[in-house]
Write a protein that holds these residues in place. Structure first.
Motif, short mmCIF file in Angstrom:
data_model
loop_
_atom_site.label_atom_id
_atom_site.label_comp_id
_atom_site.label_asym_id
_atom_site.label_seq_id
_atom_site.Cartn_x
_atom_site.Cartn_y
_atom_site.Cartn_z
N TYR A 33 0.84 -1.19 0.00
CA TYR A 33 0.00 0.00 0.00
C TYR A 33 0.87 1.24 0.00
O TYR A 33 1.96 1.26 0.58
CB TYR A 33 -0.87 0.05 1.27
CG TYR A 33 -1.67 -1.20 1.54
CD1 TYR A 33 -1.06 -2.33 2.06
CD2 TYR A 33 -3.03 -1.23 1.29
CE1 TYR A 33 -1.79 -3.48 2.31
CE2 TYR A 33 -3.78 -2.38 1.55
CZ TYR A 33 -3.15 -3.49 2.06
OH TYR A 33 -3.89 -4.63 2.32
N TYR A 35 0.32 5.24 1.36
CA TYR A 35 -0.51 6.21 2.04
C TYR A 35 0.19 7.56 2.02
O TYR A 35 1.42 7.66 1.95
CB TYR A 35 -0.73 5.82 3.51
CG TYR A 35 -1.68 4.68 3.72
CD1 TYR A 35 -1.22 3.36 3.73
CD2 TYR A 35 -3.03 4.90 3.91
CE1 TYR A 35 -2.09 2.31 3.93
CE2 TYR A 35 -3.91 3.85 4.11
CZ TYR A 35 -3.43 2.56 4.12
OH TYR A 35 -4.30 1.51 4.33
N LEU A 45 -5.28 6.67 1.57
CA LEU A 45 -4.79 5.61 0.70
C LEU A 45 -4.66 6.10 -0.73
O LEU A 45 -5.62 6.62 -1.31
CB LEU A 45 -5.75 4.42 0.77
CG LEU A 45 -5.39 3.18 -0.03
CD1 LEU A 45 -4.08 2.58 0.46
CD2 LEU A 45 -6.51 2.15 0.08
N TYR A 48 -3.02 0.59 -3.91
CA TYR A 48 -2.70 -0.65 -3.23
C TYR A 48 -2.66 -1.79 -4.24
O TYR A 48 -3.26 -1.71 -5.31
CB TYR A 48 -3.67 -0.94 -2.08
CG TYR A 48 -5.13 -0.98 -2.46
CD1 TYR A 48 -5.82 0.19 -2.77
CD2 TYR A 48 -5.84 -2.17 -2.43
CE1 TYR A 48 -7.17 0.16 -3.09
CE2 TYR A 48 -7.18 -2.21 -2.74
CZ TYR A 48 -7.84 -1.04 -3.07
OH TYR A 48 -9.18 -1.08 -3.38
N GLN A 50 -2.47 -6.23 -4.49
CA GLN A 50 -2.58 -7.52 -3.82
C GLN A 50 -1.62 -8.55 -4.42
O GLN A 50 -1.13 -9.43 -3.73
CB GLN A 50 -4.00 -8.04 -3.92
CG GLN A 50 -4.27 -9.28 -3.08
CD GLN A 50 -5.66 -9.82 -3.29
OE1 GLN A 50 -6.26 -9.60 -4.33
NE2 GLN A 50 -6.19 -10.53 -2.32
N ASP A 54 -0.79 -6.21 -10.65
CA ASP A 54 -2.16 -5.76 -10.44
C ASP A 54 -2.20 -4.78 -9.28
O ASP A 54 -1.55 -5.01 -8.24
CB ASP A 54 -3.09 -6.95 -10.15
CG ASP A 54 -4.54 -6.60 -10.42
OD1 ASP A 54 -5.41 -7.44 -10.15
OD2 ASP A 54 -4.82 -5.49 -10.91
N PHE A 55 -2.95 -3.70 -9.44
CA PHE A 55 -3.06 -2.72 -8.38
C PHE A 55 -4.36 -1.94 -8.56
O PHE A 55 -4.96 -1.96 -9.64
CB PHE A 55 -1.85 -1.77 -8.34
CG PHE A 55 -1.42 -1.25 -9.70
CD1 PHE A 55 -0.35 -1.86 -10.36
CD2 PHE A 55 -2.06 -0.18 -10.29
CE1 PHE A 55 0.06 -1.40 -11.60
CE2 PHE A 55 -1.66 0.29 -11.54
CZ PHE A 55 -0.60 -0.33 -12.19
N GLN A 56 -4.77 -1.31 -7.48
CA GLN A 56 -6.04 -0.59 -7.48
C GLN A 56 -5.84 0.84 -6.99
O GLN A 56 -4.98 1.09 -6.13
CB GLN A 56 -7.04 -1.29 -6.54
CG GLN A 56 -7.44 -2.68 -6.97
CD GLN A 56 -8.30 -2.67 -8.20
OE1 GLN A 56 -9.18 -1.85 -8.35
NE2 GLN A 56 -8.01 -3.59 -9.11
N ASP A 59 -8.13 6.18 -2.41
CA ASP A 59 -9.03 7.32 -2.30
C ASP A 59 -8.51 8.59 -2.96
O ASP A 59 -9.28 9.49 -3.31
CB ASP A 59 -9.34 7.60 -0.82
CG ASP A 59 -9.95 6.39 -0.14
OD1 ASP A 59 -9.53 6.06 0.99
OD2 ASP A 59 -10.84 5.76 -0.74
N LEU A 90 3.92 7.13 3.08
CA LEU A 90 4.17 5.90 3.82
C LEU A 90 3.81 4.69 2.98
O LEU A 90 2.74 4.61 2.40
CB LEU A 90 3.34 5.87 5.10
CG LEU A 90 3.83 6.80 6.21
CD1 LEU A 90 2.72 7.08 7.19
CD2 LEU A 90 5.02 6.19 6.93
N THR A 94 1.16 -6.17 4.05
CA THR A 94 0.53 -7.12 4.95
C THR A 94 0.41 -8.47 4.27
O THR A 94 0.42 -8.56 3.04
CB THR A 94 -0.86 -6.63 5.42
OG1 THR A 94 -1.32 -7.44 6.50
CG2 THR A 94 -1.88 -6.70 4.30
N LEU A 96 -2.11 -10.91 3.56
CA LEU A 96 -3.57 -10.93 3.55
C LEU A 96 -4.15 -12.24 4.07
O LEU A 96 -5.17 -12.26 4.75
CB LEU A 96 -4.09 -10.67 2.14
CG LEU A 96 -4.13 -9.22 1.69
CD1 LEU A 96 -4.61 -9.13 0.25
CD2 LEU A 96 -5.00 -8.38 2.60
#
Lengths: 113, 114
Positions: A33, A35, A45, A48, A50, A54-56, A59, A90, A94, A96
């Motif tokens: 991620y 931030y 955010l 991010y 996973q 691939d990323f999304q 906000d 930052l 994690t 998941l």
């Protein structure tokens, strides 16, 4: 030692320049991620990811771009399109599947002159 | 639209006394909550978490309470020490969200005075 490494810690750039912030983790975490922290606004955010490639958008993705070519690396580019790029950035990761907490890097302070 | 809110931007407490930090959330899908501590110019460090199947979790001087019906959680620090002076962030996620998005509150600045 396992952890998340961000570089550089401090960065200055002129208006109109793109800049890339590095984030590397050796925790074998799936998700990473980015931030942004501004005074009084907490952590917002940006992007991010996973899995690799691939990323999304988060906000506040406008004016930023990312890549995830390797599991360990998730660099963030702050483009000249970002209207107010001066902030503390930052990176976090994690595992998941374990449903655990986010681990953060030490942060990168970007100042636009 | 901020889904996690910390309405107290700052808190001053005397050394040895209890610090109580509050956090409210709006998304009923959130089922995992965390508290982080942050010093200036450093990354946040994880303090304590709680799953929605519990209403209390304790770790040393830190206790987190969760009131699901009120969508409210709090962090108690007892006794407060000068090293506890930092910004504390509340965070939440929905474990059903496979992307693992964490939402953070704006933070509460805690100052522990001698």
């Amino acid at each position: 030692d396992g952890g998340i490494t961000q570089s550089p810690k401090y960065l200055f750039r002129k208006e109109g320049q793109n800049v890339t912030l590095s984030c590397e983790q050796n925790l074998n975490h799936d998700a990473m991620y980015w931030y942004r922290q501004d005074p009084g606004q907490g952590l917002r955010l940006i992007y991010y990811s996973q899995i690799v490639n691939d990323f999304q958008k988060g906000d506040i993705a406008e004016g930023y771009s990312v890549s995830r070519e390797k599991k360990e690396s998730f660099p963030l580019t702050v483009t000249s399109a970002q209207k107010n790029p001066t902030a503390f950035y930052l990176c976090a990761s994690t595992l998941l599947s374990r449903g655990g907490e986010l681990f953060f890097g030490e942060g990168s302070r970007l100042t636009v002159l | 639209d901020q889904q996690v809110k910390q309405n107290s931007p700052s808190l001053s407490v005397q050394e040895g006394r209890i610090s109580i930090l509050n956090c409210d959330y709006t998304n009923s899908m959130f089922d995992y909550f965390l508290w982080y501590k942050k010093y200036p110019a450093e990354g946040p460090t994880f303090l304590i978490s709680i799953s929605s199947i519990k209403d209390k979790n304790e770790d040393g001087r830190f206790t987190v309470f969760l009131n699901k019906s009120a969508k409210h959680l709090s962090l108690h620090i007892v006794p407060s020490q000068p090293g506890d002076s930092a910004v504390y962030f509340c965070a939440a996620r929905a474990t059903t969200d496979s992307w693992g998005k964490f939402q953070f509150g704006a933070g509460t600045q805690v100052v522990v005075t001698p």
